[in-house]
Design an enzyme around this catalytic site. Sequence first.
Site, short mmCIF file in Angstrom:
data_model
loop_
_atom_site.label_atom_id
_atom_site.label_comp_id
_atom_site.label_asym_id
_atom_site.label_seq_id
_atom_site.Cartn_x
_atom_site.Cartn_y
_atom_site.Cartn_z
N SER A 1 0.75 -4.80 -11.81
CA SER A 1 1.10 -6.11 -11.23
C SER A 1 1.12 -7.18 -12.31
CB SER A 1 0.06 -6.50 -10.17
OG SER A 1 0.28 -7.82 -9.74
N TYR B 1 -8.46 -7.79 -7.60
CA TYR B 1 -7.13 -7.16 -7.59
C TYR B 1 -6.57 -7.14 -9.02
CZ TYR B 1 -2.10 -6.60 -6.69
OH TYR B 1 -0.80 -6.17 -6.71
N1 NAD Z 1 5.07 -6.77 -3.44
C1 NAD Z 1 4.78 -7.38 -4.56
O1 NAD Z 1 5.24 -8.50 -4.84
C2 NAD Z 1 3.88 -6.73 -5.59
C3 NAD Z 1 3.50 -7.49 -6.69
C4 NAD Z 1 2.69 -6.92 -7.65
C5 NAD Z 1 2.29 -5.60 -7.53
N2 NAD Z 1 2.67 -4.88 -6.44
C6 NAD Z 1 2.18 -3.51 -6.38
O2 NAD Z 1 3.23 -2.64 -6.00
C7 NAD Z 1 2.71 -1.58 -5.18
C8 NAD Z 1 3.48 -1.51 -3.89
O3 NAD Z 1 3.36 -2.73 -3.21
P1 NAD Z 1 4.12 -3.06 -1.87
O4 NAD Z 1 4.41 -4.51 -1.92
O5 NAD Z 1 5.19 -2.09 -1.62
O6 NAD Z 1 2.92 -2.87 -0.83
P2 NAD Z 1 2.83 -2.25 0.64
O7 NAD Z 1 1.61 -2.83 1.23
O8 NAD Z 1 4.13 -2.38 1.36
O9 NAD Z 1 2.62 -0.70 0.32
C9 NAD Z 1 1.42 -0.20 -0.14
C10 NAD Z 1 1.10 1.06 0.63
O10 NAD Z 1 -0.07 1.66 0.08
C11 NAD Z 1 -0.74 2.29 1.15
N3 NAD Z 1 -2.15 2.51 0.83
C12 NAD Z 1 -3.16 1.61 0.81
N4 NAD Z 1 -4.31 2.21 0.53
C13 NAD Z 1 -4.05 3.53 0.36
C14 NAD Z 1 -4.84 4.67 0.08
N5 NAD Z 1 -6.18 4.57 -0.08
N6 NAD Z 1 -4.25 5.87 -0.03
C15 NAD Z 1 -2.90 6.00 0.14
N7 NAD Z 1 -2.09 4.96 0.44
C16 NAD Z 1 -2.67 3.74 0.55
C17 NAD Z 1 -0.58 1.34 2.32
O11 NAD Z 1 -0.80 2.01 3.56
C18 NAD Z 1 0.82 0.83 2.13
O12 NAD Z 1 1.75 1.55 2.92
C19 NAD Z 1 1.22 -1.89 -4.97
O13 NAD Z 1 0.45 -1.11 -5.88
C20 NAD Z 1 1.11 -3.35 -5.32
O14 NAD Z 1 -0.15 -3.71 -5.79
C21 NAD Z 1 3.45 -5.42 -5.46
#
Ligand code: NAD
Length: 256
Positions: free
Chosen positions: A148, A163
Amino acid sequence: MLMKEKVSVITGAASLRSIGYAAAELFAEHGSKVVVVDVRMDDEIVAAVRASIEEKLGRAAVVHGFRCDISKPQECEELVRQVLALHGTIDCLVHSAGIVRSQSFMEIGEQDLDTMLDVNLKGTFHICQSVLKVFAQRKAGNIVNLSSLAAQRGGGLVGGAHYAASKGGVLSLTKSIAREFGHLGIRANAVCPAMIDTPMLDGLSAERLEGITEGIPLRRVGTTREAAGACLFLASDLSGFVTGATIDVNGGSHIH
Ligand SMILES: NC(=O)c1ccc[n+]([C@@H]2O[C@H](COP(=O)([O-])OP(=O)(O)OC[C@H]3O[C@@H](n4cnc5c(N)ncnc54)[C@H](O)[C@@H]3O)[C@@H](O)[C@H]2O)c1
């Protein structure tokens, strides 16, 4: 077709609005067999993911799904066993599962810290270690970990210090894997997204979102497909000499 006949394991793909799902769709578009993984995965969600991908592609796709809590090492081992039973091998891991919590530093309790590190940092370690056992045997394989912007600038626009620290750990783990396994032809890279339109942004008010996007050089949030594009580049042979790298997908919100 950049991933023809490859077997890609993609975590965090239960929501059709997630980066994990977008990666599954894009990888399938490029010929990959995809295995979608999530702690929330069940038969209904797998069917919905497959239907959505096939509708987008206008053809059949090889899509399977498994439930796995990445914070539990034995569940990661079992996941790998199931994928090997199904496809006989794993070519690539896109590890997108993660959690985020908006808390100020002093609000973060011991339990909050443990949960965040268990899922985001230790979970990354467990899933990578399980998959690397296969990769080391085959002397090939490719890992793309989702970190991130929060890891780079100290705190996210959404997540708290726990985080950011967990995602900083993901960057360090990824670089360590790249260094330790490079001699086997195994690559590991990270993607640092920010402000991608997924359920992670649902907690932001319209005003807060507008205020944030004003500060982004591209003046908008990103799409999950744009984040998935960086994953595809890193997972494919297009990036054959790239390892230990970090790709920013943030609209220019952190130029360094
Ligand atoms: N969306 C953004 O702007 C953003 C920004 C920075 C980083 N990220 C990173 O990108 C990745 C994806 O983010 P996203 O926005 O698609 O999030 P999201 O919440 O849509 O997807 C994350 C998924 O991870 C699953 N999850 C949570 N805990 C888990 C576990 N213990 N075991 C298995 N699965 C688990 C959740 O059920 C969820 O479906 C994440 O790692 C997030 O930190 C996203």
